[in-house]
Design a protein around this motif. Structure first.
Motif, PDB file in Angstrom:
ATOM      1  N   LEU A   1       1.086  -1.113  -0.063  1.00 49.28           N
ATOM      2  CA  LEU A   1      -0.233   0.036   0.136  1.00 49.28           C
ATOM      3  C   LEU A   1       0.946   1.508  -0.132  1.00 49.28           C
ATOM      4  O   LEU A   1       2.026   1.327   0.698  1.00 49.28           O
ATOM      5  CB  LEU A   1      -0.894  -0.022   1.172  1.00 49.28           C
ATOM      6  CG  LEU A   1      -1.803   0.972   1.407  1.00 49.28           C
ATOM      7  CD1 LEU A   1      -3.143   0.756   2.174  1.00 49.28           C
ATOM      8  CD2 LEU A   1      -1.374   2.264   2.202  1.00 49.28           C
ATOM      9  N   GLN A   2       0.464   2.436  -0.725  1.00 47.47           N
ATOM     10  CA  GLN A   2       1.225   3.515  -1.050  1.00 47.47           C
ATOM     11  C   GLN A   2      -0.060   4.552  -0.930  1.00 47.47           C
ATOM     12  O   GLN A   2      -1.004   4.388  -1.275  1.00 47.47           O
ATOM     13  CB  GLN A   2       1.952   3.597  -2.125  1.00 47.47           C
ATOM     14  CG  GLN A   2       2.940   2.698  -2.212  1.00 47.47           C
ATOM     15  CD  GLN A   2       3.545   2.948  -3.627  1.00 47.47           C
ATOM     16  OE1 GLN A   2       4.437   3.842  -4.073  1.00 47.47           O
ATOM     17  NE2 GLN A   2       3.629   1.942  -4.675  1.00 47.47           N
ATOM     18  N   MET A   3       0.393   5.591  -0.011  1.00 45.45           N
ATOM     19  CA  MET A   3      -0.469   6.939   0.248  1.00 45.45           C
ATOM     20  C   MET A   3      -0.095   8.263  -0.546  1.00 45.45           C
ATOM     21  O   MET A   3       1.152   8.384  -0.428  1.00 45.45           O
ATOM     22  CB  MET A   3      -0.749   6.894   1.471  1.00 45.45           C
ATOM     23  CG  MET A   3      -1.627   5.991   2.222  1.00 45.45           C
ATOM     24  SD  MET A   3      -2.077   6.240   4.054  1.00 45.45           S
ATOM     25  CE  MET A   3      -0.561   6.505   4.875  1.00 45.45           C
ATOM     26  N   PHE A   4      -0.892   8.925  -1.044  1.00 46.77           N
ATOM     27  CA  PHE A   4      -0.469  10.264  -1.813  1.00 46.77           C
ATOM     28  C   PHE A   4      -1.881  11.105  -1.685  1.00 46.77           C
ATOM     29  O   PHE A   4      -3.018  10.950  -1.402  1.00 46.77           O
ATOM     30  CB  PHE A   4      -0.556   9.798  -3.447  1.00 46.77           C
ATOM     31  CG  PHE A   4       0.347   8.880  -3.910  1.00 46.77           C
ATOM     32  CD1 PHE A   4       1.769   9.385  -4.094  1.00 46.77           C
ATOM     33  CD2 PHE A   4       0.000   7.599  -3.838  1.00 46.77           C
ATOM     34  CE1 PHE A   4       2.569   8.164  -4.457  1.00 46.77           C
ATOM     35  CE2 PHE A   4       0.971   6.581  -4.113  1.00 46.77           C
ATOM     36  CZ  PHE A   4       2.200   6.889  -4.494  1.00 46.77           C
ATOM     37  N   GLY A   5      -1.260  12.649  -1.572  1.00 42.30           N
ATOM     38  CA  GLY A   5      -2.131  13.656  -1.313  1.00 42.30           C
ATOM     39  C   GLY A   5      -2.574  14.258  -2.804  1.00 42.30           C
ATOM     40  O   GLY A   5      -3.434  15.028  -2.545  1.00 42.30           O
ATOM     41  N   HIS A   6      -2.107  13.891  -3.859  1.00 34.64           N
ATOM     42  CA  HIS A   6      -2.554  14.521  -4.936  1.00 34.64           C
ATOM     43  C   HIS A   6      -2.442  13.335  -6.280  1.00 34.64           C
ATOM     44  O   HIS A   6      -2.001  12.458  -6.174  1.00 34.64           O
ATOM     45  CB  HIS A   6      -1.440  15.464  -5.625  1.00 34.64           C
ATOM     46  CG  HIS A   6      -1.322  16.675  -4.644  1.00 34.64           C
ATOM     47  ND1 HIS A   6      -2.408  17.604  -4.339  1.00 34.64           N
ATOM     48  CD2 HIS A   6      -0.177  17.198  -3.900  1.00 34.64           C
ATOM     49  CE1 HIS A   6      -2.069  18.350  -3.571  1.00 34.64           C
ATOM     50  NE2 HIS A   6      -0.613  18.286  -3.108  1.00 34.64           N
ATOM     51  N   GLU A   7      -3.688  13.403  -6.877  1.00 37.57           N
ATOM     52  CA  GLU A   7      -3.976  12.622  -8.084  1.00 37.57           C
ATOM     53  C   GLU A   7      -2.802  12.327  -9.121  1.00 37.57           C
ATOM     54  O   GLU A   7      -2.245  11.294  -9.245  1.00 37.57           O
ATOM     55  CB  GLU A   7      -5.289  12.773  -8.614  1.00 37.57           C
ATOM     56  CG  GLU A   7      -6.362  12.819  -8.110  1.00 37.57           C
ATOM     57  CD  GLU A   7      -6.648  14.229  -7.392  1.00 37.57           C
ATOM     58  OE1 GLU A   7      -5.937  14.962  -7.073  1.00 37.57           O
ATOM     59  OE2 GLU A   7      -7.945  14.605  -7.168  1.00 37.57           O
ATOM     60  N   THR A   8      -1.923  13.441  -9.343  1.00 42.97           N
ATOM     61  CA  THR A   8      -0.875  13.430 -10.215  1.00 42.97           C
ATOM     62  C   THR A   8       0.019  12.469  -9.571  1.00 42.97           C
ATOM     63  O   THR A   8       0.771  11.800 -10.336  1.00 42.97           O
ATOM     64  CB  THR A   8      -0.512  14.728 -10.454  1.00 42.97           C
ATOM     65  OG1 THR A   8      -0.281  15.700  -9.376  1.00 42.97           O
ATOM     66  CG2 THR A   8      -1.361  15.514 -11.472  1.00 42.97           C
ATOM     67  N   ASP A   9       0.617  12.924  -8.427  1.00 40.99           N
ATOM     68  CA  ASP A   9       1.412  11.994  -7.557  1.00 40.99           C
ATOM     69  C   ASP A   9       1.261  10.563  -7.687  1.00 40.99           C
ATOM     70  O   ASP A   9       2.165   9.776  -7.887  1.00 40.99           O
ATOM     71  CB  ASP A   9       1.941  12.352  -6.187  1.00 40.99           C
ATOM     72  CG  ASP A   9       2.411  13.939  -6.352  1.00 40.99           C
ATOM     73  OD1 ASP A   9       3.172  14.238  -7.185  1.00 40.99           O
ATOM     74  OD2 ASP A   9       2.293  14.690  -5.294  1.00 40.99           O
ATOM     75  N   LEU A  10      -0.057  10.075  -7.422  1.00 39.24           N
ATOM     76  CA  LEU A  10      -0.316   8.961  -7.369  1.00 39.24           C
ATOM     77  C   LEU A  10      -0.583   8.207  -8.767  1.00 39.24           C
ATOM     78  O   LEU A  10       0.361   7.112  -8.928  1.00 39.24           O
ATOM     79  CB  LEU A  10      -1.813   8.727  -7.039  1.00 39.24           C
ATOM     80  CG  LEU A  10      -2.517   7.538  -6.930  1.00 39.24           C
ATOM     81  CD1 LEU A  10      -3.900   7.512  -5.901  1.00 39.24           C
ATOM     82  CD2 LEU A  10      -3.113   6.899  -8.146  1.00 39.24           C
ATOM     83  N   LEU A  11      -0.619   8.952 -10.030  1.00 40.22           N
ATOM     84  CA  LEU A  11      -0.742   8.354 -11.234  1.00 40.22           C
ATOM     85  C   LEU A  11       0.633   8.253 -11.621  1.00 40.22           C
ATOM     86  O   LEU A  11       1.139   7.405 -12.485  1.00 40.22           O
ATOM     87  CB  LEU A  11      -1.490   9.287 -12.055  1.00 40.22           C
ATOM     88  CG  LEU A  11      -2.989   9.234 -11.892  1.00 40.22           C
ATOM     89  CD1 LEU A  11      -4.114  10.277 -12.700  1.00 40.22           C
ATOM     90  CD2 LEU A  11      -3.667   7.895 -12.232  1.00 40.22           C
TER      91      LEU A  11
END
Length: 370
Positions: free
Chosen positions: A126-136
Motif C-alpha cells: 500500500l502507498q498513500m498520496f495527497g495528489h492525484e498526479t503524484d499517485l498516477l
C-alpha cells in the motif's frame, strides 16, 4: 497491451465514483490540480489516457459494495485498487484477507497523517498520496518496473516480440511520467536501461528479428520435390513424414499431385526437379518433355526391366526416406555455401534445420517399427 497484461484497476471514491462521464472526471481534476502542481492543463488527461491505453481501463465506483462486486467478478487478472482514505480504511483489511488477486493498493487522501495508523500493517502493498498526479505518476512507474521484469522473463525463453512489447510499453510509461512530474528532475534510470543500441528494447528487437529469420529465410528453394500419383501407395508412416517436411519446405518447393495430366505437371516445373512417382509412363513422358539433365526420377517399381534412367525403390517408405535424404542434403549444401561467404548465422540455422529433419525422420520410422 491492455487486454493482455493481466491487470485490472478499480478506483473507489465517494465523489469520483459518482461522476458518470469520464470527461467530467478529467475536467474536475484539471481545474482543481493544475494551479496547485503547476502542471499543464492536460496533464491529468495524459496520465489517465496513458494508463488506460497502455495498462488497463479504470473502473470507477462510489461505494464499497460495488467495488467488492467488481473484485469478485474478476477471477483471472490481478487487481490494483485505488481508494480514498476513508473507504480504504474499511475495504483494504477485508480485501487483503479475502482476495489475494488484489496485489497493490494506492490511497488518495487529503491528509496522509490521518490514515497512517490503520495503513501501517499493509505497507508492503500500500502507498498513500495527497495528489492525484503524484499517485498516477507513481502508478505508471511501478507498472513500468513490473513490465521490465516481465520483459526480461520473456527474453529468457527467447520470446523476443513479447519482450519487446513490454519494454516499449515501459518506455512509454516512463516518458509520460517524466513529462507530468514537473516538480522533480526526470527519472532516467529505467529509460537508460531500455533505450540505446545496447538497451533492452534493441536486445528484444534483435531476438525477434532472429526468430523471424529462422522462420522465413531458412528454406531450400533451388530444387523442386514433386510427388505425383502416390496417394494410393501412402501408409501412415509415409504420410506423417511428408506432412512433417511441409513444415520446412514451401508449397512451391514440395508439391504433391494426384490424377494430374502430364501437361499440368510440366507447367509446374521451373527449376531442377526431383520427381517421385509410381507411374512409369508418366516418368518416361516427363523425361521427353523436360530432359534428363533437369529432372531426377525416383520410382516405386518392382520390375527393373520397366525402369529406365530412374532410381528404383520397392516400397513407399524407402521412396520417402530418399526424399528426406535429398532435402537434408540440400540444406547442408546450402549451409556450406552460406558459410563460404561468411553468412555464418544463416548457415547455422540451415544446419540445425537439416539435423532436425533427419532426426525427426528417424523418430517417425522408429515409432512405426515398435
Amino acid at each position: 497491451m491492455p487486454s493482455e497484461n493481466g491487470i485490472y484497476c478499480i478506483w473507489l471514491d465517494l465523489h469520483i465514483g459518482i461522476i458518470e462521464e469520464y470527461r467530467a472526471f478529467h475536467e474536475r481534476f484539471q481545474e482543481k490540480l493544475a494551479p496547485i502542481n503547476g502542471l499543464p492543463p492536460d496533464s491529468i488527461n495524459n496520465l489517465m489516457l496513458c494508463f488506460e491505453q497502455k495498462i488497463a481501463p479504470i473502473k470507477f465506483v462510489s461505494n464499497i459494495d460495488d467495488a467488492l462486486v467488481l473484485i469478485q467478478n474478476e477471477t483471472e487478472k490481478r487487481i490494483i485498487l485505488i481508494s480514498s482514505g476513508t473507504l480504504g480504511k474499511i475495504i483494504v483489511p477485508f480485501v487483503v484477507e479475502n482476495y489475494p488477486r488484489v496485489y497493490s493498493f494506492y490511497i488518495f487522501c487529503a491528509v496522509i497523517s490521518n490514515h497512517c495508523c490503520w495503513a501501517l500493517p499493509y505497507s508492503s502493498c500500500l502507498q498513500m498520496f495527497g495528489h492525484e498526479t503524484d499517485l498516477l505518476i507513481r502508478l505508471l512507474r511501478d507498472i513500468s518496473k513490473e513490465f521490465i521484469h516481465l520483459g526480461r522473463s520473456y527474453l529468457t525463453v527467447d520470446e523476443g516480440e513479447s519482450a519487446r512489447q513490454y519494454f516499449v510499453t515501459a518506455q512509454t510509461l516512463e516518458i509520460q511520467a517524466n513529462i507530468a512530474d514537473t516538480m522533480h528532475r526526470p527519472f532516467n534510470e529505467r529509460l537508460d536501461l531500455l533505450q540505446g543500441p545496447n538497451g533492452l528494447i534493441q536486445i528484444a528487437q534483435n531476438l525477434r528479428d532472429d526468430q523471424i529469420a529462422r522462420e522465413t529465410i531458412a528454406f531450400v528453394d533451388e530444387i523442386q520435390y514433386m510427388l505425383v500419383d502416390l496417394s494410393e501407395s501412402m501408409n501412415p508412416t509415409a504420410e506423417c513424414i511428408v506432412h512433417f517436411l511441409k513444415i520446412f519446405l514451401s508449397s512451391q518447393t514440395l508439391i504433391t499431385i494426384d490424377n494430374s495430366s502430364s501437361d499440368d505437371i510440366t507447367r509446374l516445373i521451373d527449376k531442377p526437379t526431383c520427381l517421385f512417382t509410381n507411374n512409369n509412363a508418366l516418368a518416361q513422358l516427363m523425361i521427353q518433355c523436360c530432359g534428363s539433365s533437369n529432372l531426377s526420377i525416383y520410382m516405386i517399381e518392382e520390375n527393373a526391366d520397366l525402369v529406365n534412367n530412374t532410381t528404383r525403390y520397392g516400397n513407399i517408405n524407402d521412396l520417402v526416406c530418399k526424399l528426406v535424404e535429398l532435402v537434408v542434403g540440400e540444406y547442408r549444401q546450402q549451409a556450406e555455401k552460406h558459410r563460404n561467404i561468411r553468412k555464418n548465422q544463416l548457415a547455422d540455422i540451415e544446419m540445425k534445420m537439416a539435423d532436425r529433419i533427419e532426426y525427426e525422420h528417424y523418430d517417425f520410422v522408429a515409432a512405426c517399427l515398435f
